[in-house]
Design an enzyme around this catalytic site. Structure first.
Site: not given
Lengths: 101, 467
Positions: B76, B151, B175
């Site tokens: 990420k 996210s 997330s």
């Protein structure tokens, strides 16, 4: 709890948070704040008398390390400045914060 | 191995075993992953940056006989990777190239994993859709008319699209688990403090938890083990020993006491039947399932919203555009909203009313979970109130993410470990539902044990079916 947030309040908060915003954004943010504060309002109904706040969830206390420089992790001056927008003779250039007058 | 199947579709466990035996070469593996990226990345917008030295690093990891032998891992983009651009999906950091590795990146590399590329997220991880990314939304590989969640939407999508062998994400409240559910993959949020936050663009420091997004629970177990443990650079990491989580894979669920949560919350009517079907599977395997009553998760939304915005306003104060990145005028709408709301609720005169109240209610949530765990070993609920939402769903809702993540926020604000695993696939839309399994602090073994047992006895895991 305060349910309506005024555009004047938003302007003040933006100033505190150092976030430049337009007049249109002031209105949008005031509406978004009011929407969000209306949601969190439900906390008012909960009895929190004699309840301690939780700031940390895994019960650690006073985690300290030895006051020693780890040279392996230290950046060279060149590395430290590598991402800076403006540098001057090996220094970061920062915006003026004190008024000349 | 069937020669026609793309090696990109392998699980981490399978990849490691084939690389070790020599049945699979790094060339084949990387060709197949590169091909998957070539075909779909432009359309799905999963990777923001690809590492051009991945193949070279993989060779070295294989030669050095590291545990992960050079497998490509998606990371990420809020996790700092040395010499590889790290943006947190915000234009504020569009040109930021970290001079150091986050502890997570360092441990991943030490284990012999290769950072293949950096995945899209909601800017600063603020959201549950990837629609707030300042570099464009990611589309769900299972059905590109829908969002991947967030996210960690890019990391979940990278796994679902077989654009990596495993991925790393971060969760503050949902997330990891929510995008895992929406993309039909496995997402494990570790106990707060199990995995170091050092070098990760901070969102809410008191709940941020990095963790794996993978094809199977077994893969999540392997990744978690290598990321976990005390970090001298991160004071909130726990002192606890990291157990060999793979031992939990064998245990099964016989005699396990399971509490079924949140089924009476409005809006879950559509997902409840599938969660209940999953619970019946656990029951058939010997678990004791009971309906349990917990504190209303709507209150967790409120606690989380206040605490998270407050911590965001403080954490994002560091972005001044002087030492790195651009100035504060580059923040997107969502970051502006959160920074400013946090500034407001922490300001003099309001802190008591909002922030301190929220932290006290947070204590009540901890007590509530302590009570529940006296009676149950694990707690199960739906991960999300429904399937992946359509593209554009977040527009005009300041609270979109919070409402989507409602079922996950109680365990997030209290630091508990949880996992989301696929428990249904709609044959018409190809979209998935996830089951959320939560355990007491430091008991990831219990969520792994349950998730793995379920996965092996059902047909909902795409990679188990591929075998």
């Amino acid at each position: 709890m305060a349910k309506k947030v005024s555009t004047a309040q938003v302007k003040h908060i933006a100033n505190l948070a150092n976030i430049p915003i337009t007049t249109r954004e002031q209105q949008e943010l005031a509406a978004a704040f009011s929407e969000t504060l209306a949601v969190v309002d439900n906390l008012l109904k909960i009895d929190i008398k004699n309840i301690e706040p939780t700031h940390q969830v895994n019960d650690l206390e006073n985690v300290l390390r030895e006051d020693k420089v780890d040279e392996e992790r230290m950046f060279s001056q060149e590395e430290a400045l590598a991402n800076a927008a403006r540098t001057h003779e090996g220094y970061f250039v920062v915006p003026r914060v004190i008024d000349e007058n | 191995m069937k020669t026609k199947t793309s090696a990109a579709k392998l699980t981490l466990k399978q990849t490691l075993s084939l690389l070790k035996s020599g049945e699979l070469s790094l060339n084949e593996l990387y060709q197949d992953v590169d091909e998957a990226v070539e075909i779909s990345n432009k359309k799905l917008n999963i990777y923001l940056t690809l590492a051009d030295d991945a193949r070279k690093r993989a060779d070295k990891a294989l030669k050095d006989k590291t545990p992960w032998l050079g497998v490509p891992i998606a990371v990420k983009d809020n996790i700092c990777t040395k010499d590889l651009r790290t943006t947190a999906s915000s234009t504020v950091l569009e040109n930021f190239v970290p001079q150091f590795d986050a502890t997570v990146s360092k441990r991943l590399k030490e284990a012999g994993g290769v950072v293949y590329g950096k995945t899209n997220l909601d800017a600063w991880a603020h959201g549950s859709s990837t629609e707030t990314s300042q570099f464009g939304r990611t589309l769900n590989p299972r059905n590109p008319e829908h969002l991947p969640g967030g996210s960690s939407g890019g990391s979940a999508a990278a796994v679902a699209a077989d654009m990596c062998i495993a991925a790393i994400g971060t969760e503050t409240a949902g997330s990891i688990r929510q995008p895992a559910a929406w993309c039909g993959v496995v997402g494990l949020k570790p106990t707060y403090g199990r995995v170091s936050r050092f070098g990760i663009a901070a969102m809410a420091s008191s709940t941020d938890s990095p963790g794996p997004l993978t094809k199977t629970t077994e893969d999540a177990t392997i990744v978690l083990y290598h990321l976990s443990g005390r970090d001298p650079l991160e004071a909130t990491t726990g002192q606890q020993e990291v157990p060999d989580f793979t031992k939990a894979l064998e245990k099964g669920v016989k005699g396990l006491r399971v509490g079924y949560l949140y089924h009476d919350i409005e809006g879950l009517e559509k997902v409840n039947p599938y969660i209940e079907a999953a619970l019946r599977v656990l029951e058939d395997m010997g678990a004791e399932v009971e309906s349990a009553k917990a504190m209303d998760p709507h209150h967790a939304i409120s606690v989380y919203t206040i605490v998270q915005r407050g911590e965001v306003s403080s954490n994002l104060a560091r972005y001044d555009g002087i030492r790195y990145g651009h100035g504060r005028d580059m923040f997107g709408d969502e970051a502006k909203r959160r920074i400013m709301l946090g500034t407001y609720t922490l300001s003099k005169g309001y802190a008591d009313q909002y922030y301190n109240t929220a932290q006290k209610v947070r204590t009540l949530f901890r007590k509530d979970f302590q009570r529940l765990f006296e009676r149950y070993d694990i707690l199960v609920s739906a991960t999300s109130p429904g399937y992946a939402k359509k593209v554009g769903a977040t527009e005009g809702s300041a609270m979109f993410g919070e409402l989507e993540d409602m079922l996950l926020e109680p365990s997030s604000i209290t630091g508990l470990p949880g996992i989301s695993i696929p428990c249904y696939r709609d044959p018409n839309t190809n979209l998935f539902l996830g089951m959320n399994i939560v355990a007491p602090m430091w008991r990831e073994d219990l969520v792994i044990q349950t998730a793995h047992a379920y996965e092996m006895h059902t047909e909902w895991n795409s990679w188990r079916n591929n075998k």
